[in-house]
Design a protein around this motif. Sequence first.
Motif, short mmCIF file in Angstrom:
data_model
loop_
_atom_site.label_atom_id
_atom_site.label_comp_id
_atom_site.label_asym_id
_atom_site.label_seq_id
_atom_site.Cartn_x
_atom_site.Cartn_y
_atom_site.Cartn_z
N ALA A 1 29.93 72.39 35.23
CA ALA A 1 29.48 71.04 35.35
C ALA A 1 28.54 70.81 36.79
CB ALA A 1 30.29 69.86 35.29
N VAL A 2 27.52 70.19 36.55
CA VAL A 2 26.67 69.69 37.77
C VAL A 2 26.21 68.18 37.65
CG1 VAL A 2 24.84 70.27 39.30
CG2 VAL A 2 25.97 71.98 38.18
N ALA A 3 26.28 67.55 38.49
CA ALA A 3 25.99 65.95 38.25
C ALA A 3 24.73 65.90 39.12
CB ALA A 3 26.97 64.90 38.96
N TYR A 4 23.66 65.11 38.87
CA TYR A 4 22.29 64.88 39.66
C TYR A 4 22.22 63.40 39.79
CZ TYR A 4 21.47 69.76 38.08
OH TYR A 4 21.57 71.08 37.90
N TYR A 5 21.90 62.97 40.93
CA TYR A 5 22.13 61.74 41.32
C TYR A 5 20.67 61.19 41.71
CZ TYR A 5 26.93 62.11 41.95
OH TYR A 5 28.27 62.28 41.85
N ALA A 6 20.39 59.98 41.68
CA ALA A 6 19.09 59.30 41.82
C ALA A 6 18.38 59.42 43.05
CB ALA A 6 19.16 57.74 41.71
N ASP A 7 19.01 59.76 44.24
CA ASP A 7 18.26 60.38 45.27
C ASP A 7 18.01 61.78 45.38
OD1 ASP A 7 20.88 61.56 45.48
OD2 ASP A 7 21.50 60.81 47.62
N GLY A 8 18.32 62.49 44.27
CA GLY A 8 17.82 63.70 44.41
C GLY A 8 18.96 64.71 44.75
N ASN A 9 20.09 64.50 45.23
CA ASN A 9 21.03 65.33 45.60
C ASN A 9 21.80 65.64 44.00
OD1 ASN A 9 21.51 65.88 48.39
ND2 ASN A 9 21.21 63.65 48.62
N ALA A 10 22.77 66.80 44.22
CA ALA A 10 23.38 67.30 42.88
C ALA A 10 24.76 67.53 43.61
CB ALA A 10 22.84 68.51 42.66
N SER A 11 25.67 67.46 42.76
CA SER A 11 27.13 67.74 43.05
C SER A 11 27.68 68.91 41.94
CB SER A 11 27.85 66.65 43.10
OG SER A 11 29.38 66.95 43.13
N VAL A 12 28.12 70.02 42.45
CA VAL A 12 28.68 70.95 41.55
C VAL A 12 30.20 70.46 41.24
CG1 VAL A 12 29.45 73.54 41.10
CG2 VAL A 12 27.25 72.85 42.06
N ARG A 13 30.43 70.25 40.05
CA ARG A 13 31.78 69.65 39.80
C ARG A 13 32.68 70.71 39.28
NH1 ARG A 13 31.36 64.03 38.65
NH2 ARG A 13 29.93 63.18 40.08
N LEU A 14 32.20 71.80 38.59
CA LEU A 14 33.07 72.60 37.85
C LEU A 14 32.41 73.90 37.61
CD1 LEU A 14 36.03 72.46 36.06
CD2 LEU A 14 34.65 72.17 34.14
N LEU A 15 33.25 74.96 37.66
CA LEU A 15 32.60 76.29 37.50
C LEU A 15 33.37 77.24 36.78
CD1 LEU A 15 30.15 78.16 38.27
CD2 LEU A 15 31.46 78.86 40.21
N ASN A 16 33.14 77.81 35.70
CA ASN A 16 33.75 78.94 35.05
C ASN A 16 35.24 78.56 34.69
OD1 ASN A 16 33.58 81.34 33.80
ND2 ASN A 16 34.81 82.15 35.44
N ASP A 17 35.20 77.21 33.91
CA ASP A 17 36.58 76.70 33.47
C ASP A 17 36.75 77.36 32.31
OD1 ASP A 17 38.77 75.62 32.84
OD2 ASP A 17 38.04 73.46 32.89
N THR A 18 37.83 78.16 31.98
CA THR A 18 38.31 78.87 30.94
C THR A 18 39.67 78.37 30.36
OG1 THR A 18 39.01 80.69 31.95
CG2 THR A 18 36.88 80.90 31.27
#
Length: 537
Positions: A516-533
Amino acid sequence: MREFIVEADGGSRGNPGPAGYGAVVLDAATGEPLTEAAEYLGVVTNNVAEYRGLLAGLRAAHALDPGAAVHVRMDSKLVVEQMSGRWKIKHPDLRPLATEAARVFPPERVTYEWIPRARNKHADRLANEAMDAGGRGEQWTPSASTAELDARRPPATRATGARGAEAEAGVRGVPGGGTGAVRGAEAEARGANAEADVRFAKAEADVRAARGVARGGTGATGATGVAGATGSTATSGATGTAGAAGPTGATAASDMTGAADPAGATATTGATDATEATGATKATDATKATGATKATGVTEATATTWPTATTRPTATTPVTAAPGWAPADLGAPATFVLLRHGETPLTPQKRFSGSGGSDPALSDIGRQQAERAAAALARRGTVQAIVSSPLARTRETAGIVAARLGLDVTVEDGLRETDFGAWEGLTFGEVRERYPDDLNAWLASPDAEPTGGGESFAATATRIAATRDRLVAAHKGRTVLLVTHVTPIKTFVRLALGAPPESLFRMELSAASLSAVAYYADGNASVRLLNDTSHLR
């Protein structure tokens, strides 16, 4: 006229992130709790969760006595000042909630008071119980709650307090978890009198059992650990190798196992559906880079602006990292939940399988994986739209999820896998035997194309960046499931982190895994989750 006190709170582990509220109605004369309310809300902001807690508390009081007078106590200065009419309600997400709260009781029968967080422990604990339950795919239940007892716990035995224990969950804008004060509180709690802990544990068990019987429940209480789909990095237990790509002879990690080269290093492709296999990595550098979540504690009331990057990174421009704090209120981000399709017959064979090959369908195992992913997403309940790559394996996976969630699937060509040209259908070892020079060039440079006019990783990144921008613009503030492939998902993550192209070789991505990746109004992004199985185990 009967008088009630309503204490309410809400929190979000990520702001926005997995959120919940808690509220308790007290008898104003005796201070005894009369009823509790709590709920997991999915992904919302702190302020929305706080307002939802207020609304739930007022409704609970109204159910007890519609003619009562109510005194509301909250540790949210924003909500108290806005509901008291001293501050304007600027954010569009908060206005309807405030309007609804104002209608529960006549305004002249409701008063508001701000209290410190330490005096709002009961509601705070309820909110955290709701978030913990949501992280387990459950809803909060009164029979499992120990919030009342926890709020009364002697200070020497109480740990870091509620709102998700900021050191544990990063709630209220504590990037990466915790402050010195919180750590100090934890140390104090650890050094608390052991005898008091034993007495409290016995009392807690007695009260929990009694409440469970009285309410028809089991009396059992769930774990209160921090959990959820966002704000954490999950890696699978698959085996893996990793290293630097290129002519150094070190391992180039991939989603295929590959064959050992003459130097003894395993060259794998890592970034691709290249092999439809899970391949291996050295523990992803991406997981170390997630760092701060988009900040949490700055409310609408405090107009402080923190330095941030002003443009979203392109395929070639690295991101300028924010210092871990967001501007006052950017609103809900566009959140992409990235689902890799389930296995195909090529997956266990570890063959290149891009957009230029046979376009295989899911295997029986792949369909089972898709069903499990669908069940996990249904439990989380936050997906609002589904977008799929046009390839058969992704459309089939997306269809299984859509049927479970009751949503339609939109096809987006930009989410297709990289075209591996003449390498399609071959194993890594076969490519090395037939096209050694082309393979070495491809491992050394993101601009190199697979033999026969395939697509370079640089071209894939340009395509994914453009696709990302279109989808972010179309889904502002929404949570969207993107069903796609290894290279696109790793590229979304790489661009969000501002990581170099070789990072593609250092991430593992299993079939039917969630990121999961979140994208904000200021152009920044935050990786929330990677390879959850976790849903596959």
